[in-house]
Scaffold this motif. Structure first.
Motif, PDB file in Angstrom:
ATOM      1  N   ARG A  56       0.848  -1.204   0.000  1.00  0.00           N
ATOM      2  CA  ARG A  56       0.000   0.000   0.000  1.00  0.00           C
ATOM      3  C   ARG A  56       0.886   1.258   0.000  1.00  0.00           C
ATOM      4  O   ARG A  56       0.625   2.228  -0.688  1.00  0.00           O
ATOM      5  N   GLU A  57       1.947   1.209   0.776  1.00  0.00           N
ATOM      6  CA  GLU A  57       2.839   2.361   0.939  1.00  0.00           C
ATOM      7  C   GLU A  57       3.603   2.681  -0.351  1.00  0.00           C
ATOM      8  O   GLU A  57       3.809   3.828  -0.692  1.00  0.00           O
ATOM      9  N   PHE A  58       4.054   1.616  -1.052  1.00  0.00           N
ATOM     10  CA  PHE A  58       4.923   1.823  -2.222  1.00  0.00           C
ATOM     11  C   PHE A  58       4.275   1.298  -3.506  1.00  0.00           C
ATOM     12  O   PHE A  58       4.974   0.795  -4.390  1.00  0.00           O
ATOM     13  N   ALA A  59       2.956   1.427  -3.599  1.00  0.00           N
ATOM     14  CA  ALA A  59       2.220   0.865  -4.740  1.00  0.00           C
ATOM     15  C   ALA A  59       2.821   1.309  -6.074  1.00  0.00           C
ATOM     16  O   ALA A  59       3.042   2.509  -6.299  1.00  0.00           O
ATOM     17  N   GLY A  60       3.112   0.359  -6.936  1.00  0.00           N
ATOM     18  CA  GLY A  60       3.634   0.659  -8.264  1.00  0.00           C
ATOM     19  C   GLY A  60       5.137   0.911  -8.294  1.00  0.00           C
ATOM     20  O   GLY A  60       5.730   1.020  -9.361  1.00  0.00           O
ATOM     21  N   GLN A  61       5.770   1.022  -7.123  1.00  0.00           N
ATOM     22  CA  GLN A  61       7.222   1.304  -7.105  1.00  0.00           C
ATOM     23  C   GLN A  61       8.020   0.152  -6.486  1.00  0.00           C
ATOM     24  O   GLN A  61       9.159   0.335  -6.062  1.00  0.00           O
ATOM     25  N   GLU A  62       7.395  -1.021  -6.402  1.00  0.00           N
ATOM     26  CA  GLU A  62       8.032  -2.145  -5.708  1.00  0.00           C
ATOM     27  C   GLU A  62       9.433  -2.433  -6.223  1.00  0.00           C
ATOM     28  O   GLU A  62      10.364  -2.661  -5.450  1.00  0.00           O
ATOM     29  N   SER A  63       9.593  -2.426  -7.560  1.00  0.00           N
ATOM     30  CA  SER A  63      10.882  -2.870  -8.116  1.00  0.00           C
ATOM     31  C   SER A  63      12.017  -1.882  -7.843  1.00  0.00           C
ATOM     32  O   SER A  63      13.187  -2.222  -7.989  1.00  0.00           O
ATOM     33  N   THR A  64      11.675  -0.646  -7.429  1.00  0.00           N
ATOM     34  CA  THR A  64      12.741   0.314  -7.102  1.00  0.00           C
ATOM     35  C   THR A  64      12.787   0.579  -5.597  1.00  0.00           C
ATOM     36  O   THR A  64      13.451   1.504  -5.140  1.00  0.00           O
ATOM     37  N   THR A  65      12.061  -0.226  -4.844  1.00  0.00           N
ATOM     38  CA  THR A  65      12.026  -0.038  -3.385  1.00  0.00           C
ATOM     39  C   THR A  65      12.960  -1.035  -2.698  1.00  0.00           C
ATOM     40  O   THR A  65      12.862  -2.241  -2.895  1.00  0.00           O
ATOM     41  N   GLN A  66      13.877  -0.471  -1.900  1.00  0.00           N
ATOM     42  CA  GLN A  66      14.866  -1.302  -1.204  1.00  0.00           C
ATOM     43  C   GLN A  66      14.423  -1.504   0.254  1.00  0.00           C
ATOM     44  O   GLN A  66      14.171  -0.538   0.961  1.00  0.00           O
ATOM     45  N   ILE A  67      14.315  -2.763   0.652  1.00  0.00           N
ATOM     46  CA  ILE A  67      13.863  -3.067   2.021  1.00  0.00           C
ATOM     47  C   ILE A  67      14.933  -3.860   2.766  1.00  0.00           C
ATOM     48  O   ILE A  67      15.517  -4.797   2.222  1.00  0.00           O
ATOM     49  N   LEU A  68      15.153  -3.464   4.013  1.00  0.00           N
ATOM     50  CA  LEU A  68      16.106  -4.167   4.872  1.00  0.00           C
ATOM     51  C   LEU A  68      15.308  -4.972   5.900  1.00  0.00           C
ATOM     52  O   LEU A  68      14.463  -4.412   6.596  1.00  0.00           O
ATOM     53  N   ASP A  69      15.568  -6.286   5.958  1.00  0.00           N
ATOM     54  CA  ASP A  69      14.851  -7.152   6.903  1.00  0.00           C
ATOM     55  C   ASP A  69      15.815  -7.531   8.035  1.00  0.00           C
ATOM     56  O   ASP A  69      16.724  -8.351   7.844  1.00  0.00           O
ATOM     57  N   LEU A  70      15.608  -6.920   9.215  1.00  0.00           N
ATOM     58  CA  LEU A  70      16.515  -7.152  10.345  1.00  0.00           C
ATOM     59  C   LEU A  70      16.112  -8.411  11.103  1.00  0.00           C
ATOM     60  O   LEU A  70      14.982  -8.507  11.579  1.00  0.00           O
ATOM     61  N   GLY A  71      17.028  -9.349  11.263  1.00  0.00           N
ATOM     62  CA  GLY A  71      16.709 -10.618  11.920  1.00  0.00           C
ATOM     63  C   GLY A  71      15.833 -11.445  10.996  1.00  0.00           C
ATOM     64  O   GLY A  71      14.781 -11.946  11.388  1.00  0.00           O
ATOM     65  N   LEU A  77       9.674 -13.607   5.985  1.00  0.00           N
ATOM     66  CA  LEU A  77       9.213 -12.283   5.576  1.00  0.00           C
ATOM     67  C   LEU A  77       9.957 -11.792   4.326  1.00  0.00           C
ATOM     68  O   LEU A  77       9.342 -11.259   3.393  1.00  0.00           O
ATOM     69  N   SER A  78      11.264 -12.013   4.293  1.00  0.00           N
ATOM     70  CA  SER A  78      12.059 -11.569   3.127  1.00  0.00           C
ATOM     71  C   SER A  78      11.478 -12.156   1.853  1.00  0.00           C
ATOM     72  O   SER A  78      11.347 -11.462   0.831  1.00  0.00           O
ATOM     73  N   ASN A  79      11.118 -13.431   1.909  1.00  0.00           N
ATOM     74  CA  ASN A  79      10.604 -14.090   0.698  1.00  0.00           C
ATOM     75  C   ASN A  79       9.246 -13.523   0.281  1.00  0.00           C
ATOM     76  O   ASN A  79       9.006 -13.290  -0.898  1.00  0.00           O
ATOM     77  N   ILE A  80       8.368 -13.280   1.257  1.00  0.00           N
ATOM     78  CA  ILE A  80       7.044 -12.730   0.913  1.00  0.00           C
ATOM     79  C   ILE A  80       7.219 -11.353   0.262  1.00  0.00           C
ATOM     80  O   ILE A  80       6.587 -11.039  -0.745  1.00  0.00           O
ATOM     81  N   LEU A  81       8.142 -10.554   0.803  1.00  0.00           N
ATOM     82  CA  LEU A  81       8.373  -9.216   0.238  1.00  0.00           C
ATOM     83  C   LEU A  81       8.990  -9.310  -1.154  1.00  0.00           C
ATOM     84  O   LEU A  81       8.607  -8.578  -2.076  1.00  0.00           O
ATOM     85  N   SER A  82       9.921 -10.226  -1.304  1.00  0.00           N
ATOM     86  CA  SER A  82      10.577 -10.399  -2.601  1.00  0.00           C
ATOM     87  C   SER A  82       9.569 -10.879  -3.652  1.00  0.00           C
ATOM     88  O   SER A  82       9.578 -10.425  -4.802  1.00  0.00           O
ATOM     89  N   THR A  83       8.660 -11.770  -3.232  1.00  0.00           N
ATOM     90  CA  THR A  83       7.632 -12.270  -4.151  1.00  0.00           C
ATOM     91  C   THR A  83       6.710 -11.140  -4.613  1.00  0.00           C
ATOM     92  O   THR A  83       6.195 -11.167  -5.724  1.00  0.00           O
ATOM     93  N   ARG A  84       6.522 -10.139  -3.729  1.00  0.00           N
ATOM     94  CA  ARG A  84       5.680  -8.994  -4.131  1.00  0.00           C
ATOM     95  C   ARG A  84       6.437  -7.984  -4.998  1.00  0.00           C
ATOM     96  O   ARG A  84       5.935  -6.906  -5.279  1.00  0.00           O
ATOM     97  N   GLY A  85       7.707  -8.278  -5.303  1.00  0.00           N
ATOM     98  CA  GLY A  85       8.449  -7.427  -6.233  1.00  0.00           C
ATOM     99  C   GLY A  85       9.441  -6.465  -5.599  1.00  0.00           C
ATOM    100  O   GLY A  85      10.109  -5.712  -6.309  1.00  0.00           O
ATOM    101  N   PHE A  86       9.562  -6.482  -4.255  1.00  0.00           N
ATOM    102  CA  PHE A  86      10.507  -5.571  -3.592  1.00  0.00           C
ATOM    103  C   PHE A  86      11.933  -6.119  -3.669  1.00  0.00           C
ATOM    104  O   PHE A  86      12.139  -7.333  -3.783  1.00  0.00           O
ATOM    105  N   ASN A  87      12.908  -5.217  -3.561  1.00  0.00           N
ATOM    106  CA  ASN A  87      14.320  -5.627  -3.424  1.00  0.00           C
ATOM    107  C   ASN A  87      14.612  -5.778  -1.937  1.00  0.00           C
ATOM    108  O   ASN A  87      14.424  -4.818  -1.184  1.00  0.00           O
ATOM    109  N   VAL A  88      15.043  -6.954  -1.537  1.00  0.00           N
ATOM    110  CA  VAL A  88      15.210  -7.204  -0.101  1.00  0.00           C
ATOM    111  C   VAL A  88      16.650  -7.580   0.232  1.00  0.00           C
ATOM    112  O   VAL A  88      17.276  -8.369  -0.473  1.00  0.00           O
ATOM    113  N   VAL A  89      17.145  -6.990   1.315  1.00  0.00           N
ATOM    114  CA  VAL A  89      18.410  -7.444   1.905  1.00  0.00           C
ATOM    115  C   VAL A  89      18.072  -7.956   3.300  1.00  0.00           C
ATOM    116  O   VAL A  89      17.444  -7.251   4.091  1.00  0.00           O
ATOM    117  N   GLY A  90      18.449  -9.191   3.576  1.00  0.00           N
ATOM    118  CA  GLY A  90      18.185  -9.774   4.892  1.00  0.00           C
ATOM    119  C   GLY A  90      19.451  -9.778   5.719  1.00  0.00           C
ATOM    120  O   GLY A  90      20.535 -10.089   5.215  1.00  0.00           O
TER     121      GLY A  90
END
Ligand code: SAM
Length: 241
Positions: A56-71, A77-90
């Motif tokens: 909802r927060e980054f609608a349409g910008q998932e592929s350019t959104t960088q998310i850091l997953d702490l712990g 969670l990293s996988n669910i976010l990645s599946t939705r198109g976000f760039n994730v660093v765990g």
């Protein structure tokens, strides 16, 4: 006895054995990494909720959104976010958990590090998330100081879940004696060598910490018993700049 019950008993035995064999959170999560996903099944509902909030927060910008997953652990969670198109660093200090994550989801970038010292460039993440890990951080003030450095000005922070359940599996409720049983539980764990902060005050303390850095801080319902802390937009702040 049903097969389901036998499986539950086996998982509990594994959890307890890991607790008695470990002398730190890092060792504990290394020991249970291969059974982690079977034990902490409750986390999935919060992971899905966090993903919904971020979509909802980054609608349409998932592929350019960088998310850091702490712990990030084994990557739920990293996988669910990645599946939705976000760039994730765990990030996680349990190497065995990260090895499993990498085998399952090779596209997700992982770093073996402690949250007290994040090896991440300043202001490069659009969101930082942390699910089920905040309760284990020795110094939540230090963790907050570190994570805000990685966020962009309009960055979002989501921490979950509150109140933490005992051993991540038994819901503590809001009964008057919860504080005392929680203190006893924590005392036993400290004797064993590791930290699991199940205090009912952890949520208000975390909100207090977040308010020092963020313009808006909310507590959002997740599942039937829990809440997530959602903070948005960094203040201009001497602690950060
Ligand atoms: C309950 S698990 C949560 C894993 C994942 N977020 C999930 O929801 O499935 C907590 C994770 O936090 C990690 N952790 C705890 N303290 C940490 C620290 N100081 N630095 C890095 N990782 C930490 C543990 O190794 C573990 O993998």
């Amino acid at each position: 006895m049903s097969a389901k019950l036998i499986h539950k008993i086996e998982l509990w035995a594994k959890l307890l054995t890991a607790a008695f064999r470990s002398h730190s959170n890092q060792q504990f999560y290394d020991h249970i990494s291969d059974s982690y996903d079977d034990i902490f099944v409750e986390h999935k509902q919060h992971a899905v909720k966090i993903a919904q909030l971020l979509v909802r927060e980054f609608a349409g910008q998932e592929s350019t959104t960088q998310i850091l997953d702490l712990g990030c652990g084994t990557g739920l969670l990293s996988n669910i976010l990645s599946t939705r198109g976000f760039n994730v660093v765990g990030i996680d200090f349990s190497q065995k958990s990260l090895v499993l994550l990498h085998q399952r989801y090779p596209d997700i970038v992982v770093l073996n590090a402690d949250v007290a010292n994040l090896p991440i460039r300043k202001a490069c993440c659009h969101a930082v998330v942390s699910l089920g890990a905040w309760r284990h951080f020795t110094d939540t003030q230090k963790a907050m100081d570190e994570l805000v450095k990685t966020l962009t000005k309009h960055g979002v922070l989501i921490i979950g879940y509150f109140p933490p359940s005992y051993a991540g599996t038994i819901h503590q409720g809001r009964r008057p004696w919860a504080k005392f049983t929680g203190q006893f539980y924590q005392w036993v764990l400290r004797k064993l060598g590791y930290i699991d902060n199940v205090s009912p005050d952890l949520e208000s303390h975390t909100i207090y910490l977040a308010k020092r850095y963020f313009e808006s801080v909310d507590s959002v319902r997740s599942g039937s018993h829990w809440r997530l802390i959602v903070a948005r937009n960094l203040r201009k702040c001497p602690h950060r700049d």
